[in-house]
Design a protein around this motif. Structure first.
Motif, PDB file in Angstrom:
ATOM      1  N   THR A 177      37.564  39.171  34.820  1.00 12.59           N
ATOM      2  CA  THR A 177      38.280  40.326  35.378  1.00 12.59           C
ATOM      3  C   THR A 177      38.311  40.263  36.901  1.00 12.59           C
ATOM      4  O   THR A 177      39.350  40.533  37.527  1.00 12.59           O
ATOM      5  CB  THR A 177      37.609  41.630  34.915  1.00 12.59           C
ATOM      6  N   SER A 230      40.851  37.710  38.178  1.00  9.73           N
ATOM      7  CA  SER A 230      42.236  38.196  38.071  1.00  9.73           C
ATOM      8  C   SER A 230      42.570  39.179  39.185  1.00  9.73           C
ATOM      9  O   SER A 230      43.680  39.173  39.719  1.00  9.73           O
ATOM     10  CB  SER A 230      42.452  38.850  36.705  1.00  9.73           C
ATOM     11  N   SER A 240      40.638  49.026  39.753  1.00  9.12           N
ATOM     12  CA  SER A 240      41.221  47.875  40.450  1.00  9.12           C
ATOM     13  C   SER A 240      42.613  48.202  40.987  1.00  9.12           C
ATOM     14  O   SER A 240      42.964  47.798  42.104  1.00  9.12           O
ATOM     15  CB  SER A 240      41.295  46.669  39.512  1.00  9.12           C
ATOM     16  N   LEU A 286      30.858  44.383  38.405  1.00 12.34           N
ATOM     17  CA  LEU A 286      32.250  44.015  38.650  1.00 12.34           C
ATOM     18  C   LEU A 286      32.568  44.061  40.137  1.00 12.34           C
ATOM     19  O   LEU A 286      33.240  43.170  40.668  1.00 12.34           O
ATOM     20  CB  LEU A 286      33.188  44.941  37.870  1.00 12.34           C
ATOM     21  N   PRO A 342      42.031  39.373  32.574  1.00 15.20           N
ATOM     22  CA  PRO A 342      41.255  40.590  32.299  1.00 15.20           C
ATOM     23  C   PRO A 342      41.319  41.016  30.829  1.00 15.20           C
ATOM     24  O   PRO A 342      40.387  41.643  30.326  1.00 15.20           O
ATOM     25  CB  PRO A 342      41.890  41.647  33.204  1.00 15.20           C
ATOM     26  N   GLY A 360      38.733  38.947  29.255  1.00 20.68           N
ATOM     27  CA  GLY A 360      37.441  39.479  29.685  1.00 20.68           C
ATOM     28  C   GLY A 360      37.094  40.771  28.981  1.00 20.68           C
ATOM     29  O   GLY A 360      35.961  40.953  28.513  1.00 20.68           O
ATOM     30  N   SER A 361      38.055  41.676  28.881  1.00 19.08           N
ATOM     31  CA  SER A 361      37.818  42.957  28.203  1.00 19.08           C
ATOM     32  C   SER A 361      37.533  42.742  26.723  1.00 19.08           C
ATOM     33  O   SER A 361      36.686  43.418  26.140  1.00 19.08           O
ATOM     34  CB  SER A 361      39.033  43.874  28.366  1.00 19.08           C
ATOM     35  N   THR A 391      33.761  47.664  30.600  1.00 22.31           N
ATOM     36  CA  THR A 391      33.832  47.140  31.965  1.00 22.31           C
ATOM     37  C   THR A 391      33.545  48.219  33.002  1.00 22.31           C
ATOM     38  O   THR A 391      33.723  47.989  34.200  1.00 22.31           O
ATOM     39  CB  THR A 391      35.222  46.524  32.232  1.00 22.31           C
ATOM     40  N   LYS A 427      49.169  44.479  29.211  1.00 24.67           N
ATOM     41  CA  LYS A 427      47.705  44.492  29.200  1.00 24.67           C
ATOM     42  C   LYS A 427      47.177  45.098  27.908  1.00 24.67           C
ATOM     43  O   LYS A 427      46.272  44.540  27.272  1.00 24.67           O
ATOM     44  CB  LYS A 427      47.189  45.285  30.402  1.00 24.67           C
TER      45      LYS A 427
END
Length: 328
Positions: free
Chosen positions: A64, A67, A83, A132, A164, A167-168, A178, A230
Motif C-alpha cells: 500500500t 502505491s 492517503s 503505514l 493496494p 495489500g488490502s 489497514t 479499487k
C-alpha cells in the motif's frame, strides 16, 4: 399415463435406492494415519500464528505504501481514505510530503480510537495506521522523486489500484485492517446509527470531487475510475485468496478415487449414490473440496484410471468447515 424416463423407455429397470442398505465406505486409514489427518485438518483450519500474522500484515502495508508514493502522489490520484486526503493536502502545501500528512491524520484517528473505542477493538488497526505512515516515509526516502516512474498515467493508475488492492486483500485475509478510516468506521458504527459503508463511500466521493476541482477533470476522471476499480479489485483479490475447487467425480473406480483423495491428498470426501437417467445404472458420486493444485492432481489421477469418468470442477470462495479457514 405418466411419462417414461429415457431409461424406462429403453427397457432399463430403475433401481430402487430407498430399499437398498447404503453403508459408508470402509475405513481407509490406520489409527495413526487418522490422527495425523486430524492434526492436518486442525492446522488447515487454524488462524495464522503471531509471526505469520505480523509478517503478512506488514507485507500488505508495504504494498500500500509503495502505491501511495510511487504511483498515486506523482499523478495526484486521490481515491479516498487518509492517503487520498494526504495527496490533496500535499499538493496544497508542497513543502510537506504526503507522509507528513498521513502521520498527522493517522495520529488524530488513533487518538479518537483510544477515546471512543475499547483498546482491544482497535489494537491492530492502531498499529496498522502508525506502520503505514512509517512505511510511506521509508518509501519516500528510497524513492524521493515526485515524477511518475513510467510517464504513462493509465499504467500508473493500474498499479495504483492493483498494489493496494493486493495489500488490502492480504491484510483482510488474516482478519486485520489497514487502519486509517477503518478506525473512523468503527467509531461511527459504535456511536451512531449511520450506514457505515454509505458514509465512507460518500467521504471517498467527496475526496475525488475535490481532486477533480484541484487537478482538473482528466485527473478527476482517473480518480473516479480508480475509486470504483479499487473496490472491485479488492473483492476479486480476496476471493482469489480463498478460492477452492469443488470436485464431483462419477467413476467406475470409486474405491480407487476415494483412496486417492484420503491417502494421497489427505482430504475427505462425501459419497452419495444415484442412477444414470439414460442408462438407469447405479452410480457412486464423490464430492470433495480441494485446493487448485489438489484438484489438478485428482483430475489427472481419475483420467488415468478411468478415461470415461465424469468430472465437474467448480470454483468456490465461501468454504466453511473443518479443514478450511473461514475468513469471509
Amino acid at each position: 399415463m405418466p411419462a417414461l424416463t429415457i431409461g424406462e423407455a429403453a427397457g432399463v429397470e430403475k433401481p430402487n435406492l430407498e430399499d437398498e442398505q447404503l453403508v459408508p465406505g470402509e475405513k481407509l486409514l490406520t489409527p495413526d494415519e487418522a490422527r495425523a489427518s486430524e492434526r492436518l485438518a486442525e492446522k488447515r483450519s487454524s488462524e495464522p500464528g503471531l509471526l505469520r500474522f505480523f509478517l503478512m500484515l506488514n507485507a500488505g502495508l508495504v504494498l500500500t505504501a509503495i502505491s501511495i508514493v510511487v504511483f498515486k502522489t506523482p499523478n495526484h490520484f486521490a481515491f479516498g481514505g487518509t492517503s487520498g486526503v494526504s495527496v490533496i493536502l500535499s499538493s496544497l502545501v508542497p513543502d510537506l510530503p504526503v507522509s507528513a500528512f498521513m502521520w498527522i491524520l493517522n495520529i488524530v484517528l488513533v487518538v479518537l480510537g483510544f477515546i471512543f473505542l475499547p483498546k482491544k477493538a482497535v489494537g491492530w488497526s492502531i498499529y496498522a495506521s502508525i506502520a503505514l505512515s512509517a512505511f510511506v516515509s521509508l518509501v519516500e526516502l528510497v524513492y524521493p522523486s515526485n515524477v511518475s516512474p513510467t510517464g504513462d498515467m493509465w499504467l500508473d493508475l493500474c498499479f495504483a489500484v492493483i498494489l493496494p488492492a493486493l495489500g488490502s486483500a492480504i491484510v483482510f485475509d488474516i482478519g486485520a485492517s489497514t487502519g486509517g478510516t477503518d478506525i473512523l468506521a468503527m467509531i461511527l458504527k459504535r456511536h451512531t446509527s449511520l450506514q457505515i459503508g454509505k458514509a465512507l463511500m460518500m467521504v471517498d466521493i467527496g475526496i475525488v470531487l475535490i481532486a477533480a476541482v484541484l487537478f482538473g477533470p482528466r485527473t478527476g476522471l482517473y480518480c473516479v475510475l480508480g475509486l470504483f476499480a479499487k473496490t472491485l479489485v479488492v473483492d476479486d483479490a480476496i476471493e482469489s485468496l480463498h478460492l477452492r475447487k469443488v470436485c464431483t467425480v462419477i467413476s467406475q473406480q470409486p474405491a480407487e478415487v476415494e483412496k486417492y483423495i484420503v491417502r494421497n491428498l489427505k482430504r475427505s470426501a462425501t459419497i452419495s449414490y444415484g442412477y444414470g437417467a439414460y442408462s438407469g445404472k447405479r452410480v457412486t458420486v464423490l464430492m470433495s473440496v480441494l485446493s487448485t493444485r489438489e484438484a489438478m492432481r485428482l483430475r489427472l489421477f481419475v483420467r488415468k484410471i478411468d478415461p470415461g469418468a465424469f468430472i465437474t470442477i467448480v470454483n468456490s470462495s465461501e468454504i466453511i468447515g473443518k479443514g478450511f479457514r473461514d475468513m469471509n
